[in-house]
Design an enzyme around this catalytic site. Structure first.
Site, PDB file in Angstrom:
ATOM      1  NE  ARG A  12      -4.527  -1.251  -0.174  1.00 33.22           N
ATOM      2  CZ  ARG A  12      -4.448  -2.065  -0.352  1.00 33.22           C
ATOM      3  NH1 ARG A  12      -3.771  -3.112  -1.236  1.00 33.22           N
ATOM      4  NH2 ARG A  12      -5.627  -2.757  -0.824  1.00 33.22           N
ATOM      5  CD  GLU A  26      -2.423   3.616  -4.577  1.00 36.62           C
ATOM      6  OE1 GLU A  26      -1.767   3.407  -4.426  1.00 36.62           O
ATOM      7  OE2 GLU A  26      -3.278   2.938  -5.095  1.00 36.62           O
ATOM      8  CG  HIS A  86      -3.298  -0.135  -6.694  1.00 39.02           C
ATOM      9  ND1 HIS A  86      -3.147   0.440  -5.536  1.00 39.02           N
ATOM     10  CD2 HIS A  86      -3.470  -1.973  -6.518  1.00 39.02           C
ATOM     11  CE1 HIS A  86      -3.780  -0.448  -4.853  1.00 39.02           C
ATOM     12  NE2 HIS A  86      -3.655  -1.760  -5.005  1.00 39.02           N
TER      13      HIS A  86
HETATM   14  C1  DGY Z   1      -5.737  -5.192  -3.155  1.00 44.51           C
HETATM   15  O1  DGY Z   1      -6.854  -6.146  -3.323  1.00 44.51           O
HETATM   16  O2  DGY Z   1      -6.125  -4.639  -2.246  1.00 44.51           O
HETATM   17  C2  DGY Z   1      -5.307  -4.793  -4.029  1.00 44.51           C
HETATM   18  O3  DGY Z   1      -4.161  -4.231  -3.883  1.00 44.51           O
HETATM   19  C3  DGY Z   1      -6.027  -4.464  -5.149  1.00 44.51           C
HETATM   20  O4  DGY Z   1      -5.698  -5.155  -6.300  1.00 44.51           O
END
Ligand code: DGY
Length: 337
Positions: free
Chosen positions: A241, A270, A288
């Site tokens: 993240r 982001e 992402h």
């Molecule tokens: C999640 O599922 O947490 C991913 O970061 C999104 O693709």
């Protein structure tokens, strides 16, 4: 079947998944992919019994205040730092996420970023496309750092971390990991992984992958002090993240060659990306997309839909959503209905 529930889908989704939902409930699906303001979320959620939302939709106490109708919010992601789970629980609203279906695809992508950053794939491609490959090339041009045989460090050893670690065996890489709690010995053995303290992980890892969930405690888990402990030949990969890494500090370390390269799929704030990171040739950047294979994104959408329907009492899992985050909230509704 006459439909008594309505649901909102906050972003465009696979048509077959929307069609599946529509067999049971009225579906209001957005056709544009964008972040919704708190005011918009509040208004949309007030008018439905359930919603499928995206990571960019922040579902907090303010957004659900006074909402008597909403029963379930289904996240299109495994990470759920966009949810205020205690607030949802207090309001008796079930929260769900999409674990497991994305583990292997996300692990693949972590390796793609590590290999691309270590072997300078993106910058070499940019150079080639710009027409610079005209004559010969020096034998000592485009030197990267090796991956195979090196020690892989993993910070955050949940299911995705473990899937990453299992792949390391094939590269002949011993794995060091740090996690709040140590894994059972059998799992460590499967993953060729050894638990170490965080500072030891940072010092000993030849390459480091971040796979920990975001929380206030993990904010800037990798900042200037942590980067200073890493090897100057190391590649740092963040598929976890934004906010786990201090992106400004990372940009300085990359520019000064104190960390060799980085592969980054997530960013603080982001879709904005720190301008200093954009300038660096030794940073491989992606928007992402670690879970974005066709099969996996379909599976995530299907699981989000199944969770939603189950919470509203439909489908094969009726009454038993597969991945509830706050089953105690579900208990409240079950008792009321
Ligand atoms: C999640 O599922 O947490 C991913 O970061 C999104 O693709």
């Amino acid at each position: 079947m006459s439909k008594s529930h309505s649901v909102w889908v906050s972003r465009p989704l696979f048509p077959e998944v929307l069609a599946h939902l529509a067999q049971y409930v009225h579906v209001h699906a957005e056709t544009e992919d964008r972040k919704h303001s708190s005011a918009e979320l509040r208004e949309k959620l007030a008018a439905v019994d359930g919603a499928i939302v995206a990571l960019s939709d922040r579902i907090d106490g303010n957004v659900i205040a006074g909402n008597q109708r909403l029963r379930v919010v289904s996240n299109l992601a495994v990470g759920y730092n966009n949810f205020d789970v205690p607030a949802l629980t207090a309001a008796g609203i079930l929260a769900t996420n999409t674990p497991d279906v994305l583990n292997e695809t996300t692990a693949d992508y972590a390796w793609a970023l590590l290999l691309a950053a270590a072997r300078r794939v993106s910058s070499a491609e940019r150079w080639l496309r710009a027409g610079h490959w005209r004559g010969g090339m020096r034998f000592d041009d485009w030197l990267g750092v090796d991956v195979h045989g090196k020690t892989l460090g993993i910070l955050g050893m949940g299911r995705i971390g473990q899937a990453i670690a299992r792949r390391a065996c094939g590269f002949g890489m011993p794995v060091l990991y740090h996690n709040r709690s140590r894994l059972p010995q059998t799992v460590e053995h499967d993953c060729c992984a050894t638990w170490v303290e965080k500072s030891e992980l940072l010092k000993r890892a030849d390459h480091l992958m971040l796979v920990l969930p975001y929380s206030a405690q993990n904010h800037h888990a990798i900042g200037a002090a942590e980067l200073a402990l890493m090897k100057s030949t190391a590649v740092l990969v963040n598929i976890a993240r934004g906010g786990i890494v201090d992106d400004a500090a990372l940009a300085v370390a990359l520019r000064e060659g104190r960390v060799a390269a980085a592969g980054l799929d997530v960013f603080e704030g982001e879709p904005a990306v720190h301008p200093a990171l954009r300038e660096l040739d030794n940073a491989v950047l992606s928007p992402h997309i670690a879970s974005a294979s066709a099969d996996t994104r379909r599976a995530m959408a299907q699981l989000a839909a199944d969770n939603l329907l189950a919470a509203l009492g439909y489908g094969p899992d009726a009454g038993h959503p597969r991945s509830p985050l706050n089953p105690e909230a579900w208990g409240k509704h079950a008792a009321e209905t």
